[in-house]
Structure formats: structure tokens, C-alpha cells
Design a protein around this motif. Structure first.
Motif, PDB file in Angstrom:
ATOM      1  N   LEU A  32     -87.591  25.768 -49.856  1.00 54.34           N
ATOM      2  CA  LEU A  32     -87.995  27.125 -49.501  1.00 54.34           C
ATOM      3  C   LEU A  32     -88.212  27.982 -50.739  1.00 54.34           C
ATOM      4  N   ASP A  33     -87.465  27.713 -51.812  1.00 56.04           N
ATOM      5  CA  ASP A  33     -87.664  28.455 -53.060  1.00 56.04           C
ATOM      6  C   ASP A  33     -89.090  28.289 -53.586  1.00 56.04           C
TER       7      ASP A  33
ATOM      8  N   ARG B 206     -83.538  34.088 -51.095  1.00 59.77           N
ATOM      9  CA  ARG B 206     -82.272  33.418 -50.821  1.00 59.77           C
ATOM     10  C   ARG B 206     -81.464  34.202 -49.783  1.00 59.77           C
ATOM     11  N   SER B 207     -80.738  33.483 -48.946  1.00 64.50           N
ATOM     12  CA  SER B 207     -79.944  34.110 -47.900  1.00 64.50           C
ATOM     13  C   SER B 207     -78.705  33.269 -47.642  1.00 64.50           C
TER      14      SER B 207
ATOM     15  N   ASP C  61     -78.801  21.011 -46.404  1.00 66.47           N
ATOM     16  CA  ASP C  61     -78.940  22.462 -46.517  1.00 66.47           C
ATOM     17  C   ASP C  61     -79.367  22.899 -47.912  1.00 66.47           C
TER      18      ASP C  61
ATOM     19  N   VAL D 194     -86.280  28.133 -40.032  1.00 65.96           N
ATOM     20  CA  VAL D 194     -87.261  27.924 -41.101  1.00 65.96           C
ATOM     21  C   VAL D 194     -88.603  27.448 -40.552  1.00 65.96           C
TER      22      VAL D 194
ATOM     23  N   ILE E 156     -79.210  27.457 -41.987  1.00 72.09           N
ATOM     24  CA  ILE E 156     -80.599  27.076 -41.769  1.00 72.09           C
ATOM     25  C   ILE E 156     -80.683  26.171 -40.553  1.00 72.09           C
TER      26      ILE E 156
ATOM     27  N   ARG F  43     -83.077  24.474 -48.995  1.00 70.34           N
ATOM     28  CA  ARG F  43     -83.203  25.776 -49.657  1.00 70.34           C
ATOM     29  C   ARG F  43     -84.044  25.661 -50.936  1.00 70.34           C
ATOM     30  N   ARG F  44     -83.924  24.544 -51.643  1.00 70.44           N
ATOM     31  CA  ARG F  44     -84.758  24.360 -52.841  1.00 70.44           C
ATOM     32  C   ARG F  44     -86.231  24.244 -52.473  1.00 70.44           C
TER      33      ARG F  44
END
Length: 455
Positions: free
Chosen positions: A232-233, A239-240, A225, A21, A244, A229-230
Motif C-alpha cells: 500500500l505504501d 499509514r494507519s 499484514d 483495502v 487490514i 502495508r508495504r
């Protein structure tokens, strides 16, 4: 865990390629989430500038109300700057361990409380204690704000964005002079401190709501994790199912202050600290004593405030311009131009005086070079150190720079006490940028930095 860049192919039940990331954030275009985060961090620095300069602009009234001599007020200035150095040194490392967002929030709350309490002081010792505590919290915010800005900035705009955030400080300094000249007489300094403290207490939850925590910090935590991800949203990252990671597992490292003096960083750390000390002596000398120096040179109180605001206006332009120039032309040319311009402009101010028609434009040029140079120096750790060391490296450079620069306010008080004229004091200050120039030549001896070590 291996990333897809090492040529490894998963077999059997091995985990899928990890998503780096750090590299992803560096390549993203500017999104609305970027703008909101950077604007919030910018306003944190605006508030820092207002808090720091409010004492300087109200100095004449505080001297009268508390029956102080100028050297005593110089001690208050110096203690405030020195305490900010201690805060930066401690909080840079703390930010790399517990998170720069959390550290900045605590700093804002503490600074707001100490500033509000300073509105009720009746003696010099009370003022010194509260400004010292406020200085610690103030210094704690800056390296962590810069670390957050650098982490979320796309690589090709990193210097521009970080220096934009740092430009909040001279913006706050300029607004302090403009607002006080227009709405708040110096005699209302108690009200000013109270209002500033309230704003800090409001700004902390705003920061909490808008600015995400550092991704390396989140990835250290057990629930990191999904939280990462939130984040990155918010930048529209698809989404993947890939795991990470942050760079070469930097998220798992905790870098103590001593690592700044390990192989590859010793020379950078020592020279960066020395340059910051020399440069900030000049900046804090002018920031704290320029209104009084101008009044002693014949300017009215109102004109002295307006001229000082013009100095800081030049600083805003300088910070914004220099960040883009670094991205385009490199550090060596930018720093060389800044130090030469800063020295030449101070000599010109010493020779002209406030009544001269060239004084105001030259003062703006001095602000552009000197305050703008401070923005560049504050941004340097984000360009010279890797991501896991940015708050620590920034805390070291900013902290030691402020600690040494505390001699600037003390020097101003001493020079006034022994009867130096403004032109003599400005001539002395003009020598220091040339010393910083000589040291920067050794710092920037061709080597990998900025785009290679800034990762």
C-alpha cells in the motif's frame, strides 16, 4: 473482524475499524506504481504472443528442416494450444491458492526453458513434447496476469486496464512477424527459439522485483499484514493503525474450481466457456495458418508475413479500444459489435483475395474484431467473478476455450490436405462468430455483472 461499513462501533478493548483495502484500491487514482505494474504485465503478454506465434511464422522452414507434412505441423499447433488449456485450468486455481505472482514467475521460467530446448529438436516427437510442456507453462501465466491486473486496477478503469494488458499478446504476435520479416529469415528458427527462451529467463526476475503479490494472498499469511502495508505504501496510501482486511473476509477463502458452478455462477461459467471455445477456434485457425493460406492465394512469403502482422496490428487496436468501450458502453453492445464485425470481415476477405486493394484494411478490421474479441473474452472473468475467484474463473474460461480451440489448427491442416482454397476456409470461419453472438445473448441476459459482481 468487522469493517467500518457495517455500522458497528468499537467498545472497550474491541479492535478498531478494519480498513477494507479492496475498496481502497478501487477508488485510488492512477499512481506511478500502477503504471509500472501494468506495463510489466503487458510485457509478459508481449512475450507470450512472441512465443506462441514464433512457431507459425517459422512453419515453412520447420516443415522443410524436419521433413513434415502440413497436417503434422497442425498437430504441433493443436498440442501447443491444448497444453496451454491444461496449464490455464490448473494454474488458475493454483494462483488463487498460492498467489498469481508466484505462479506467473514459475510459468515464465518453465516456458523459457522449454522454448530454448526446442531450438535443438531433430524430430516431430521432440518438437511435440517440448511445445506441449511450453504450452502448459504459457497457459499458466495468462489467468494469473489478468487477475493481478484486475486487482490493482481502479474500478472505473478496470476493463480498460485489463484489456490493455491482454493487448500485449497481439502486440507480441505483430512484433514476431515484423522482426522475422526484417531480421530473421524463417530458416533461423532455432536461433529465434533460443533467444525467446533467454528473454523469458530474464523477464521472470523483473516480474519478481516490480509486481507485488496479490493482497488477498498476502493477508492469508502469518506475516501478511506488514507485507500488505508495504504494498500500500507504493500507492501512497497513508499509514494507519487500523487492521487490514480484504472485502468481506475474502482473503481467507480458497475457491476450488467446482465453486464456479455454484449458485449464481453456473450459467456464467458454462456460457463463457462455450463462447471462448467457438471464438478461439477462429482466432487460432487464422493465427496458425494465415501466412500459409495467403501464400497459397498468390502472396509472396514476405507479403504474407506483412499481411499477417497487419492482422495482429488491427488486433492490438481492437483490444485497446474495446476495453475503454466496455467501461463506457457495457459488455452487451461491445460483444455484439465484435462478433458481427468479425463475421462480416471474414466473408469480405473470402470474396476479395490478397491482390484486392481492400484486402489489407479489411484484414486489419478482422484483426480488430477477432483478436480484439479475444482480449475482451480474456478480460470477462475479471468483470464477471468476485476477486477471490478471478484467477480460477479466468483459468476455467481461458483453459476450456483453448482446449476446445485446439480443433482450429487441426481443422486448418485437414482443409489444406483435402485441397480447400483460402476463400473456402475463410467462409467457413466466418460462420463461427455468429454462433458466439447467439450464445453471448444468453450470457448477457440482464443481470448483475461487471460493476456489481466484479468486486
Amino acid at each position: 473482524m468487522k469493517s467500518s461499513s457495517d455500522g458497528h462501533r468499537p467498545q472497550g478493548n474491541e479492535p478498531a475499524y478494519a480498513m477494507d483495502v479492496r475498496a481502497l484500491l478501487e477508488l485510488l487514482p492512477i499512481r506511478p506504481a500502477h503504471l509500472l505494474i501494468f506495463a510489466t504485465l503487458f510485457f509478459v503478454q508481449v512475450f507470450e504472443g512472441i512465443t506462441q506465434l514464433s512457431l507459425a511464422y517459422a512453419a515453412s522452414a520447420i516443415v522443410v528442416d524436419l521433413d513434415l507434412a502440413p497436417p503434422a505441423l497442425g498437430l504441433v499447433f493443436a498440442v501447443s494450444v491444448g497444453a496451454a488449456a491444461v496449464g490455464a485450468l490448473m494454474a488458475g486455481t493454483i494462483g488463487d491458492i498460492v498467489g498469481p505472482k508466484r505462479t506467473t514467475m514459475i510459468a515464465l521460467l518453465g516456458l523459457g526453458l522449454m522454448t530454448a530446448l526446442a531450438s535443438s529438436v531433430d524430430s516431430l516427437p521432440e518438437l511435440i513434447v517440448l511445445r506441449a510442456l511450453g504450452g502448459i507453462f504459457s497457459g499458466a501465466a495468462l489467468p494469473n496476469v489478468i487477475a493481478l491486473g484486475a486487482q490493482f486496477a481502479p474500478l472505473r478503469y478496470r476493463a480498460t486496464i485489463v484489456t490493455f494488458i491482454v493487448a500485449g499478446f497481439p502486440t507480441g504476435a505483430m512484433l514476431t512477424g515484423v522482426l522475422m520479416a526484417a531480421f530473421f529469415p524463417p530458416e533461423a528458427w532455432r536461433t529465434i527459439f533460443l533467444v525467446i527462451g533467454f528473454v523469458a529467463l530474464v523477464l521472470a526476475p523483473v516480474l519478481f522485483a516490480i509486481v507485488p503479490e496479490s493482497l488477498p494472498i498476502l493477508l492469508r499469511r502469518r506475516d501478511g499484514d506488514p507485507r500488505a502495508r508495504r504494498v500500500l505504501d507504493r500507492f501512497y496510501v497513508p499509514r494507519s493503525d487500523q487492521p487490514i482486511m480484504w472485502g468481506d473476509s475474502l482473503a481467507k477463502q480458497r475457491v476450488p474450481l467446482l465453486d464456479l458452478f455454484g449458485p449464481g455462477f453456473r450459467r456464467t461459467s458454462l456460457l463463457l466457456s462455450a463462447i471462448c471455445i467457438v471464438h478461439l477456434i477462429v482466432v487460432y485457425f487464422l493465427s496458425n495458418w494465415l501466412p500459409i493460406l495467403l501464400e497459397q492465394s498468390g502472396a509472396s512469403s514476405g507479403r504474407a508475413l506483412n499481411l499477417t502482422a497487419f492482422f495482429n496490428f488491427g488486433g492490438i487496436f481492437g483490444v485497446l479500444l474495446m476495453g475503454r468501450l466496455i467501461d463506457l458502453a457495457g459488455l452487451r453492445r461491445v460483444l455484439t459489435g465484435l462478433f458481427i464485425t468479425g463475421s462480416a470481415s471474414l466473408f469480405s476477405l473470402a470474396l476479395s483475395g490478397p491482390a484486392s486493394p481492400i484486402f489489407m484494411p479489411v484484414l486489419a478490421i478482422a484483426g480488430m474484431a477477432l483478436v480484439g474479441g479475444t482480449g475482451v473474452l480474456n478480460a470477462l472473468p475479471s468483470l464477471l467473478y468476485p476477486a477471490a475467484m478471478r484467477a480460477t474463473g479466468g483459468g476455467w474460461a481461458i483453459g476450456t476455450g483453448h482446449l476446445g480451440s485446439a480443433t482450429g489448427p487441426l481443422l486448418g491442416g485437414y482443409l489444406l490436405q483435402v485441397g480447400w482454397r483460402a476463400d473456402q476456409a475463410l467462409s467457413l470461419a466466418a460462420v463461427l462468430p455468429l454462433i458466439a453472438l447467439a450464445m453471448s445473448a444468453f450470457l448477457l441476459i440482464p443481470r448483475r455483472f461487471a460493476r456489481t459482481s466484479a468486486h
